[in-house]
Design a protein around this motif. Sequence first.
Motif, short mmCIF file in Angstrom:
data_model
loop_
_atom_site.label_atom_id
_atom_site.label_comp_id
_atom_site.label_asym_id
_atom_site.label_seq_id
_atom_site.Cartn_x
_atom_site.Cartn_y
_atom_site.Cartn_z
N THR A 194 0.85 -1.20 0.00
CA THR A 194 0.00 0.00 0.00
C THR A 194 0.88 1.24 0.00
O THR A 194 2.03 1.18 0.47
CB THR A 194 -0.92 0.00 1.25
N PRO A 195 0.43 2.37 -0.53
CA PRO A 195 1.27 3.57 -0.56
C PRO A 195 1.65 4.02 0.85
O PRO A 195 0.85 3.96 1.78
CB PRO A 195 0.36 4.61 -1.24
N LEU A 196 2.91 4.48 1.00
CA LEU A 196 3.36 5.01 2.29
C LEU A 196 2.74 6.37 2.53
O LEU A 196 2.49 7.13 1.59
CB LEU A 196 4.89 5.14 2.30
N ASN A 197 2.53 6.69 3.81
CA ASN A 197 2.05 8.04 4.12
C ASN A 197 3.22 9.01 3.95
O ASN A 197 4.39 8.60 3.85
CB ASN A 197 1.46 8.10 5.54
N PRO A 198 2.97 10.31 3.88
CA PRO A 198 4.04 11.29 3.60
C PRO A 198 5.24 11.20 4.54
O PRO A 198 6.39 11.26 4.09
CB PRO A 198 3.32 12.64 3.74
N GLU A 199 4.99 11.05 5.84
CA GLU A 199 6.09 10.98 6.80
C GLU A 199 6.95 9.74 6.56
O GLU A 199 8.20 9.81 6.56
CB GLU A 199 5.55 10.96 8.23
N SER A 200 6.32 8.60 6.34
CA SER A 200 7.06 7.36 6.11
C SER A 200 7.84 7.42 4.80
O SER A 200 8.97 6.92 4.72
CB SER A 200 6.10 6.17 6.08
N MET A 201 7.25 8.04 3.78
CA MET A 201 7.95 8.15 2.50
C MET A 201 9.18 9.03 2.63
O MET A 201 10.25 8.73 2.07
CB MET A 201 6.99 8.70 1.44
N THR A 202 9.06 10.13 3.37
CA THR A 202 10.21 11.02 3.59
C THR A 202 11.35 10.28 4.31
O THR A 202 12.52 10.35 3.91
CB THR A 202 9.79 12.25 4.41
N ALA A 203 10.97 9.53 5.35
CA ALA A 203 11.98 8.76 6.10
C ALA A 203 12.60 7.68 5.22
O ALA A 203 13.82 7.43 5.29
CB ALA A 203 11.33 8.13 7.33
N PHE A 204 11.80 7.07 4.36
CA PHE A 204 12.30 6.01 3.48
C PHE A 204 13.34 6.56 2.50
O PHE A 204 14.40 5.95 2.27
CB PHE A 204 11.14 5.38 2.72
N ILE A 205 13.06 7.73 1.96
CA ILE A 205 14.00 8.34 1.00
C ILE A 205 15.31 8.72 1.70
O ILE A 205 16.41 8.47 1.17
CB ILE A 205 13.35 9.57 0.33
N GLU A 206 15.19 9.34 2.87
CA GLU A 206 16.40 9.73 3.62
C GLU A 206 17.23 8.49 3.97
O GLU A 206 18.46 8.49 3.85
CB GLU A 206 16.00 10.47 4.90
N ARG A 207 16.56 7.43 4.37
CA ARG A 207 17.26 6.20 4.75
C ARG A 207 17.91 5.55 3.53
O ARG A 207 19.02 5.01 3.62
CB ARG A 207 16.27 5.24 5.40
N SER A 208 17.23 5.60 2.39
CA SER A 208 17.80 5.04 1.15
C SER A 208 19.09 5.75 0.78
O SER A 208 20.08 5.12 0.37
CB SER A 208 16.78 5.14 0.01
N ASN A 209 19.09 7.07 0.93
CA ASN A 209 20.31 7.84 0.63
C ASN A 209 21.44 7.46 1.58
O ASN A 209 22.61 7.34 1.18
CB ASN A 209 20.02 9.34 0.73
N LYS A 210 21.08 7.26 2.83
CA LYS A 210 22.09 6.91 3.83
C LYS A 210 22.69 5.54 3.52
O LYS A 210 23.92 5.33 3.64
CB LYS A 210 21.46 6.90 5.23
N ILE A 211 21.86 4.59 3.11
CA ILE A 211 22.35 3.25 2.76
C ILE A 211 23.30 3.32 1.57
O ILE A 211 24.34 2.65 1.53
CB ILE A 211 21.16 2.31 2.46
N LEU A 212 22.98 4.16 0.59
CA LEU A 212 23.86 4.32 -0.57
C LEU A 212 25.21 4.91 -0.17
O LEU A 212 26.26 4.54 -0.71
CB LEU A 212 23.17 5.21 -1.62
N GLU A 213 25.17 5.84 0.80
CA GLU A 213 26.43 6.42 1.29
C GLU A 213 27.29 5.35 1.95
O GLU A 213 28.52 5.30 1.76
CB GLU A 213 26.13 7.53 2.29
N ILE A 214 26.65 4.48 2.74
CA ILE A 214 27.39 3.40 3.42
C ILE A 214 28.02 2.47 2.39
O ILE A 214 29.19 2.06 2.52
CB ILE A 214 26.45 2.61 4.36
N ILE A 215 27.27 2.17 1.34
CA ILE A 215 27.76 1.24 0.31
C ILE A 215 28.96 1.82 -0.42
O ILE A 215 29.91 1.09 -0.76
CB ILE A 215 26.63 0.91 -0.69
N THR A 216 28.94 3.13 -0.64
CA THR A 216 30.00 3.75 -1.45
C THR A 216 31.23 4.14 -0.66
O THR A 216 32.20 4.67 -1.22
CB THR A 216 29.44 5.01 -2.16
N LYS A 217 31.22 3.95 0.62
CA LYS A 217 32.40 4.31 1.44
C LYS A 217 33.54 3.32 1.19
O LYS A 217 33.32 2.15 0.99
CB LYS A 217 32.02 4.30 2.92
#
Length: 666
Positions: free
Chosen positions: A643-666
């Motif tokens: 089901t679609p995420l609510n706005p707060e959850s979607m914002t947190a998901f995007i921020e967390r996705s960016n953080k995971i990418l940073e960890i991978i590229t270190k």
Amino acid sequence: MAATKGSLSINSENIFPIIKKWLYSDHDIFFRELISNGCDAITKLKKLSLIGEYEFKDDEESELKVQVIANAKDKTLTFIDNGIGMTAEEIDEYINQIAFSGAEAFLEQYKDKTNEDQIIGHFGLGFYSAFMVADRVTIESLSYKEGSKAVKWECENGLEFSMDDCDKTDRGTKITLYLNDDSLEFANEFKAREIIHKYCSFMPVEIFLSNPNAEPEYDTIPESEVTDKDTVIETIVEEAKTEEKENEDGTKEVVEVSPATTKAKILKRPKSISNPVPLWTKHPNECTEEEYRQFYHEVFMDYKEPLFWIHLNMDYPFNLKGILYFPKINTEFESVEGVIKLYNNQVFIADNIKEVIPEFLMVLKGVIDCPDLPLNVSRSALQNDGFVKKISDYITKKVADKLSGMCKTDKENYEKYWDDISPFIKYGCLKDEKFCEKMSDYVLFKNIDDKFLTFKECLEKNKEAHENTIFYTTDPVQQSQYINMYRNENIDVVILKDAIDQPFITQLEQKNENVKFVRIDAELTNTFKEEVNEDELKEMTDKLTEAFKKALNRDTLDVKVEKMKDSSISSMITLSEESRRMQDMMKMYGMAGMDPSMFGGAGETLVLNSNNNLVKYIIDNPEGENTDLICKQLYDLAMISHTPLNPESMTAFIERSNKILEIITK
């Protein structure tokens, strides 16, 4: 005749609150009533001609018409017909005695020589609708009967009348309304045209509208086309047109391109604003596809092409004609409510009368003409009558016959139209048991491979692994992860994305014992799982439940661990079919915030795949540096597929996705 005066006598058996405000709910309806009376007068004359009691002279029959004159300057409306006319005795009988119907008297007199076709009036009250808008009304009439004298009738406020001879010389009736101050808009030519179009577009006699104060309009036509009835303003001579032409030998000569012509400037010929022979009055074999489409565009002002249509043509046991169109509807932007116009002898009665038109067919567009309808005194509503139910049943049967016939003989087009017509059919199955019985074998389900299957074919598809179960998706994009799982296991899935699908499948389940519809995210069947040791499974479940509760900061969380065949799937959400339907019902009744468990339903379950590397990492590293991050990400990934995420959850998901990418590229 000697001049007479008197008071209008009201038939004691027909006392109605008829004058002024109470005769009709819509005051503009007097146009319909007075024009109908004119049409009746002409129709009666034609019938008398057919039985040899009147003989038309020369081309007199082709000139039969009703004229309406809208004079805003004089504040009058005039209705003129060249029909049967009335004698003084007939005016006294039909006008001075309210509720005595001239149409009924005519039919009674000639019942053995003719029939009721096209006789509109039945109540004898239509004329008095004039007093809703006029303070004073006059009638001038000359009967067709040999030796008749013209008579003028005049009445103020519908109470006192006077009647005397007049100098009218042409057969027929002229009714003039002197409008009251509240009704002057009706003398406006454009307003009059709008109302006549609404009520009288298809009356069986040509109708002409004129404005004596308008600037005259002219046409220029070849002199040879001028008739005795045309008013010639001037003659225009156009000289021959020439051009210079070069010959092969280099010489030039002037040649005539078009000969000299003589044209005439004439007053524009009157043009009828009605169509006395509408398409539904013809036999279907006489109508072309282009005519059906053109009629649809003209009547319903719809620029889109109709999908197809049904031409109703019945003479027994009742008279009914009409055309029902299945329109192409963009349900995302448009209301699905259609318009079905009801006529009585080509006289417009009303739109969408529920007693006649089955509720589920009111999404269609069309016209139905039934002279046998038992209308009340204002013709705008139906009297209670079992006959009306028979008409409704007939219309339902004809629609079912058309659809089932199309499915059997023109399956390709039936499938092409299915997405547009399926809401009509499913709604009809829910609302009408007989319709449901006729259509049960012709309801289609489109699967995720864009193939159309009947209900029986859907059951047959999954019979081996999932007998009596039909899996479905409501959103192929949102639920794509689940769809891929089912596709990989060759399990068929149908698409049910319309709001009406949920009550429709519930009805199918009730009618077919043991059959059940299950959404693809409702459960994880054994088809998708590998066997695993129960003790091992319990240990993994305990570890993962604790880890996810901690990461999500939740005291309660329903976690289920499965070893799935597809190791690429890390997490998913399931919600039992019963619980989801309960939630949908609560949303419908404004109870969306309530806990489904209050009604015996369970919440969502987070399913984790122990065969997936990310899940294995959490099992092996419950206190790892990135465990919380991965838990949160897996939970949101599962929710996104469900089901679609609510706005707060979607914002947190995007921020967390960016953080995971940073960890991978270190």
